[in-house]
Design an enzyme around this catalytic site. Structure first.
Site, PDB file in Angstrom:
ATOM      1  N   LYS A  22       0.834  -1.210   0.000  1.00 52.55           N
ATOM      2  CA  LYS A  22       0.000   0.000   0.000  1.00 52.55           C
ATOM      3  C   LYS A  22       0.869   1.262   0.000  1.00 52.55           C
ATOM      4  O   LYS A  22       0.666   2.160  -0.813  1.00 52.55           O
ATOM      5  CB  LYS A  22      -0.907   0.008   1.242  1.00 52.55           C
ATOM      6  CG  LYS A  22      -1.557   1.348   1.504  1.00 52.55           C
ATOM      7  CD  LYS A  22      -2.443   1.348   2.738  1.00 52.55           C
ATOM      8  CE  LYS A  22      -1.770   1.730   4.022  1.00 52.55           C
ATOM      9  NZ  LYS A  22      -1.568   3.160   4.255  1.00 52.55           N
ATOM     10  N   ASN A  23       1.823   1.316   0.924  1.00 54.83           N
ATOM     11  CA  ASN A  23       2.554   2.577   1.086  1.00 54.83           C
ATOM     12  C   ASN A  23       3.566   2.842  -0.031  1.00 54.83           C
ATOM     13  O   ASN A  23       4.076   3.959  -0.144  1.00 54.83           O
ATOM     14  CB  ASN A  23       3.198   2.658   2.475  1.00 54.83           C
ATOM     15  CG  ASN A  23       2.123   2.890   3.542  1.00 54.83           C
ATOM     16  OD1 ASN A  23       0.989   3.252   3.230  1.00 54.83           O
ATOM     17  ND2 ASN A  23       2.480   2.662   4.803  1.00 54.83           N
ATOM     18  N   ARG A  92      -3.548  10.322   3.714  1.00 54.69           N
ATOM     19  CA  ARG A  92      -2.334  11.110   3.894  1.00 54.69           C
ATOM     20  C   ARG A  92      -1.577  11.244   2.571  1.00 54.69           C
ATOM     21  O   ARG A  92      -1.063  12.305   2.226  1.00 54.69           O
ATOM     22  CB  ARG A  92      -1.474  10.388   4.934  1.00 54.69           C
ATOM     23  CG  ARG A  92      -0.100  10.942   5.186  1.00 54.69           C
ATOM     24  CD  ARG A  92      -0.150  12.150   6.068  1.00 54.69           C
ATOM     25  NE  ARG A  92       1.184  12.566   6.501  1.00 54.69           N
ATOM     26  CZ  ARG A  92       1.409  13.656   7.200  1.00 54.69           C
ATOM     27  NH1 ARG A  92       0.422  14.439   7.556  1.00 54.69           N
ATOM     28  NH2 ARG A  92       2.629  13.989   7.561  1.00 54.69           N
ATOM     29  N   CYS A 116      -5.129   8.352   8.837  1.00 52.55           N
ATOM     30  CA  CYS A 116      -5.568   7.874  10.150  1.00 52.55           C
ATOM     31  C   CYS A 116      -5.264   8.911  11.226  1.00 52.55           C
ATOM     32  O   CYS A 116      -4.205   9.533  11.217  1.00 52.55           O
ATOM     33  CB  CYS A 116      -4.851   6.563  10.496  1.00 52.55           C
ATOM     34  SG  CYS A 116      -5.426   5.145   9.566  1.00 52.55           S
ATOM     35  N   ARG A 121       0.528  14.665  12.998  1.00 52.44           N
ATOM     36  CA  ARG A 121       0.960  14.468  11.616  1.00 52.44           C
ATOM     37  C   ARG A 121       1.069  15.770  10.809  1.00 52.44           C
ATOM     38  O   ARG A 121       0.402  15.934   9.776  1.00 52.44           O
ATOM     39  CB  ARG A 121       0.055  13.467  10.889  1.00 52.44           C
ATOM     40  CG  ARG A 121      -0.104  12.162  11.642  1.00 52.44           C
ATOM     41  CD  ARG A 121      -0.864  11.127  10.862  1.00 52.44           C
ATOM     42  NE  ARG A 121      -0.032  10.409   9.918  1.00 52.44           N
ATOM     43  CZ  ARG A 121      -0.486   9.447   9.115  1.00 52.44           C
ATOM     44  NH1 ARG A 121      -1.752   9.113   9.137  1.00 52.44           N
ATOM     45  NH2 ARG A 121       0.321   8.825   8.280  1.00 52.44           N
ATOM     46  N   ASP A 303       3.706   0.655  12.256  1.00 56.75           N
ATOM     47  CA  ASP A 303       2.484   0.093  11.650  1.00 56.75           C
ATOM     48  C   ASP A 303       2.203  -1.336  12.111  1.00 56.75           C
ATOM     49  O   ASP A 303       1.109  -1.857  11.875  1.00 56.75           O
ATOM     50  CB  ASP A 303       2.579   0.125  10.117  1.00 56.75           C
ATOM     51  CG  ASP A 303       2.641   1.544   9.586  1.00 56.75           C
ATOM     52  OD1 ASP A 303       2.312   2.477  10.338  1.00 56.75           O
ATOM     53  OD2 ASP A 303       3.036   1.723   8.424  1.00 56.75           O
ATOM     54  N   ILE A 325       6.739   6.971  17.491  1.00 59.81           N
ATOM     55  CA  ILE A 325       6.501   7.772  16.272  1.00 59.81           C
ATOM     56  C   ILE A 325       5.230   8.618  16.400  1.00 59.81           C
ATOM     57  O   ILE A 325       5.219   9.787  16.018  1.00 59.81           O
ATOM     58  CB  ILE A 325       6.374   6.861  15.019  1.00 59.81           C
ATOM     59  CG1 ILE A 325       7.524   5.844  14.955  1.00 59.81           C
ATOM     60  CG2 ILE A 325       6.270   7.690  13.734  1.00 59.81           C
ATOM     61  CD1 ILE A 325       8.864   6.347  14.526  1.00 59.81           C
ATOM     62  N   ARG A 395      -9.209  -0.013   3.959  1.00 58.56           N
ATOM     63  CA  ARG A 395      -8.329   0.937   3.278  1.00 58.56           C
ATOM     64  C   ARG A 395      -6.971   0.326   3.002  1.00 58.56           C
ATOM     65  O   ARG A 395      -6.266   0.758   2.091  1.00 58.56           O
ATOM     66  CB  ARG A 395      -8.103   2.170   4.174  1.00 58.56           C
ATOM     67  CG  ARG A 395      -9.162   3.220   4.067  1.00 58.56           C
ATOM     68  CD  ARG A 395      -8.744   4.456   4.817  1.00 58.56           C
ATOM     69  NE  ARG A 395      -7.338   4.759   4.524  1.00 58.56           N
ATOM     70  CZ  ARG A 395      -6.523   5.415   5.325  1.00 58.56           C
ATOM     71  NH1 ARG A 395      -6.941   5.858   6.473  1.00 58.56           N
ATOM     72  NH2 ARG A 395      -5.273   5.643   4.970  1.00 58.56           N
TER      73      ARG A 395
HETATM   74  N1  EPU Z   1       6.332  14.469  11.109  1.00 53.86           N
HETATM   75  C1  EPU Z   1       6.423  15.811  11.383  1.00 53.86           C
HETATM   76  N2  EPU Z   1       6.456  16.681  10.326  1.00 53.86           N
HETATM   77  C2  EPU Z   1       6.394  16.266   9.035  1.00 53.86           C
HETATM   78  C3  EPU Z   1       6.298  14.882   8.773  1.00 53.86           C
HETATM   79  C4  EPU Z   1       6.259  14.009   9.833  1.00 53.86           C
HETATM   80  O1  EPU Z   1       6.467  16.223  12.540  1.00 53.86           O
HETATM   81  O2  EPU Z   1       6.421  17.110   8.135  1.00 53.86           O
HETATM   82  C5  EPU Z   1       6.265  13.491  12.218  1.00 53.86           C
HETATM   83  C6  EPU Z   1       4.905  12.787  12.256  1.00 53.86           C
HETATM   84  O3  EPU Z   1       3.969  13.532  12.995  1.00 53.86           O
HETATM   85  C7  EPU Z   1       5.259  11.482  12.904  1.00 53.86           C
HETATM   86  C8  EPU Z   1       6.687  11.214  12.397  1.00 53.86           C
HETATM   87  O4  EPU Z   1       7.199  12.461  11.973  1.00 53.86           O
HETATM   88  O5  EPU Z   1       5.306  11.632  14.294  1.00 53.86           O
HETATM   89  C9  EPU Z   1       6.783  10.216  11.256  1.00 53.86           C
HETATM   90  O6  EPU Z   1       5.913  10.581  10.224  1.00 53.86           O
HETATM   91  P1  EPU Z   1       6.179  10.174   8.695  1.00 53.86           P
HETATM   92  O7  EPU Z   1       6.181  11.421   7.892  1.00 53.86           O
HETATM   93  O8  EPU Z   1       7.369   9.270   8.621  1.00 53.86           O
HETATM   94  O9  EPU Z   1       4.893   9.346   8.348  1.00 53.86           O
HETATM   95  P2  EPU Z   1       4.005   9.433   7.053  1.00 53.86           P
HETATM   96  O10 EPU Z   1       4.853   9.595   5.860  1.00 53.86           O
HETATM   97  O11 EPU Z   1       2.894  10.371   7.294  1.00 53.86           O
HETATM   98  C10 EPU Z   1       4.125   6.874   6.485  1.00 53.86           C
HETATM   99  C11 EPU Z   1       3.093   5.799   6.314  1.00 53.86           C
HETATM  100  C12 EPU Z   1       2.494   5.461   7.671  1.00 53.86           C
HETATM  101  C13 EPU Z   1       3.613   5.022   8.601  1.00 53.86           C
HETATM  102  C14 EPU Z   1       4.724   6.085   8.668  1.00 53.86           C
HETATM  103  C15 EPU Z   1       5.910   5.688   9.511  1.00 53.86           C
HETATM  104  C16 EPU Z   1       2.249   6.259   4.110  1.00 53.86           C
HETATM  105  C17 EPU Z   1       1.142   6.744   3.271  1.00 53.86           C
HETATM  106  N3  EPU Z   1       2.059   6.290   5.419  1.00 53.86           N
HETATM  107  O12 EPU Z   1       3.410   7.977   7.043  1.00 53.86           O
HETATM  108  O13 EPU Z   1       1.608   4.390   7.437  1.00 53.86           O
HETATM  109  O14 EPU Z   1       3.091   4.826   9.890  1.00 53.86           O
HETATM  110  O15 EPU Z   1       5.159   6.419   7.351  1.00 53.86           O
HETATM  111  O16 EPU Z   1       6.481   4.570   8.982  1.00 53.86           O
HETATM  112  O17 EPU Z   1       3.275   5.823   3.607  1.00 53.86           O
HETATM  113  C18 EPU Z   1      -0.210   2.997   7.888  1.00 53.86           C
HETATM  114  O18 EPU Z   1       0.038   2.392   6.831  1.00 53.86           O
HETATM  115  O19 EPU Z   1      -1.034   2.561   8.745  1.00 53.86           O
HETATM  116  C19 EPU Z   1       0.457   4.261   8.156  1.00 53.86           C
HETATM  117  C20 EPU Z   1       0.002   5.147   9.037  1.00 53.86           C
END
Ligand code: EPU
Length: 416
Positions: A22-23, A92, A116, A121, A303, A325, A395
């Site tokens: 998915k990701n 997201r 989610c 975030r 995750d 995280i 999802r």
């Molecule tokens: N963060 C910030 N500022 C930013 C970006 C992130 O403070 O600009 C913080 C977030 O709040 C969080 C941490 O950094 O505390 C990590 O966030 P990250 O940006 O790595 O997560 P993401 O890209 O929003 C993806 C996956 C998530 C998975 C995370 C961590 C996708 C679409 N989503 O999210 O997947 O948990 O990386 O590995 O790729 C899921 O599949 O259930 C899911 C939530």
């Protein structure tokens, strides 16, 4: 509305084939808009998140041909550079469209992305990346207008190794003038999958999978064919199910290295596991307690934290799980306790005493991985578990009912 009904405590045997990640898919689909050529993506999971992205592609004016497991995207004529809230709020990953539209057309307008509700975030790191390449960002009432005359490569030092910000920085830098260096980059396999697709399209990128990624901007990209990697979180979820209920359960089409933190943990708890090149075999066994904390790849993935806490309710002794995280990723725990678990949370740490007998109850899937956690608990529990709000679960997991039914679970979706 749909809900999931599970009759628990059945042994599971046979083979589960893992779907495309998915990701990865949610990043690779927007990446296809970086070229005016046709791009073919294979191994696309059939899940709700992909349906939302398909709708967004249609809205933007791309031609999409989706067949079972594949998607051909023709982005030669895009007509919109603005993504409406009803689409951006669904997931997201909709903010990957921000980066590709900015890269190709130098302008984009979009609402704050959905996803989610597992923490605040923010998207500050993505915006920082856009700005450091020369874009201006105006925000009014959660609507972001991002524009640039020119995008020029630069050094981006991320405050934390954010997966989304790393992906957005790569997507915007591939067509920028000059060289971009991303420092403190995330190392997740989905990022390397994106880089491998972009390289087929003609991008010049080195260092993915390490803390420093270098992108040498090119003038244009071409179409390509690309197979998406297997989903490591789906792999992990079924592996956890196998550790609890497997009877020679085969988890097929996997990359074992991508779930090493999980299999290492299971092996140290006493799990009966055989790992092969692209599959594993797992049997249920008596498990001992463990203490873990989540971290970026190659650490234990956030995750899998919620699904793993369900497993810890069946391990002997006192386990702890620390979530580093997200601030709000324990919403499954009150429901696990309602089913008979003994879990206490304090700040970022859950303490789990096990093993405890679980009993089927009515519970709510508050988010995607909370849904997976409750599904696992329902499969282990005695009696009937009903999970509501399963749109969150659907999802992210392809054909979850079919896959589980095939290995002997008693599970069905009810329309209510
Ligand atoms: N963060 C910030 N500022 C930013 C970006 C992130 O403070 O600009 C913080 C977030 O709040 C969080 C941490 O950094 O505390 C990590 O966030 P990250 O940006 O790595 O997560 P993401 O890209 O929003 C993806 C996956 C998530 C998975 C995370 C961590 C996708 C679409 N989503 O999210 O997947 O948990 O990386 O590995 O790729 C899921 O599949 O259930 C899911 C939530």
């Amino acid at each position: 509305m749909q809900r999931l009904k599970i009759q628990g405590n059945q042994k599971l045997t046979g083979t589960v084939r893992i779907s495309g990640a998915k990701n990865s898919a949610v990043a690779l689909i927007p990446a296809a808009l970086l070229t005016s050529d046709k791009t073919t993506l294979c191994n696309i999971p059939n899940i709700l998140d992909i349906d939302y992205l398909e709708k967004t592609l249609n809205y933007l004016g791309a031609k999409v041909n989706r067949a079972s497991g594949s998607m051909v995207i023709d982005a030669s004529n895009l007509k919109n550079l603005e993504i409406p809230e009803e689409l951006s709020s669904k997931l997201r990953a909709s903010y990957y469209f921000m980066a590709v539209l900015l890269a190709r057309y130098k302008q984009v307008k979009m609402h704050f992305p959905g996803g989610c509700k597992i923490g605040s975030r923010p998207i500050d790191q993505t915006l920082k990346a856009f700005k450091s390449l020369g874009a201006t960002v105006n925000e009014e009432n959660d609507i972001y207008t991002i524009e640039a005359d020119k995008l020029i490569g630069s050094e981006i030092k991320l405050d934390m190794p954010s997966v989304g910000a790393t992906i957005n920085a790569i997507l915007v830098a591939v067509l920028a003038e000059g060289t971009t260096i991303i420092k403190n980059a995330a190392k997740e396999p989905e990022i390397s999958d994106l880089v491998s697709m972009l390289k087929k399209m003609g991008a010049k990128i080195t260092g993915d999978g390490t803390e420093e990624i270098t992108i040498y901007g090119v003038k244009e990209l071409t179409g390509c064919n690309h197979d998406i990697i297997p989903d490591r979180i789906e792999t992990g979820t079924y592996t956890i199910i196998g550790a609890l209920l497997g009877n020679y359960l085969k988890i097929d089409n996997i990359v074992p290295e991508h779930i090493k933190s999980l299999t290492d943990a299971l092996e140290s708890m006493g799990s009966d596991l055989e790992i092969h090149d692209d599959y594993l075999i797992i049997n249920s066994s008596k498990l001992n307690a463990i203490s873990l904390e989540t971290s970026g790849y190659p650490g234990f993935p956030t995750d899998l934290q919620q699904p793993f806490v369900s497993l810890l309710t069946q391990a002997k002794g006192k386990s702890t799980m620390t979530e580093t995280i997200y601030e709000n990723r324990f919403m499954n725990i009150p429901y696990l306790n309602k089913m008979g678990a003994s879990i206490h949370t304090e700040n970022k740490t859950a303490t789990i005493l096990g093993p405890t007998k679980l009993t089927g109850k009515e519970v709510v899937a508050t988010d995607l991985r909370a849904g997976a956690s409750l599904l696992i608990a329902g499969l282990v529990a005695n009696g009937e578990t009903i999970i509501t709000e399963i749109n969150h679960l659907l999802r992210g997991y392809e054909e979850i009912v079919e896959k589980l039914t095939n290995i002997g679970a008693k599970i069905e979706i009810e329309e209510i």
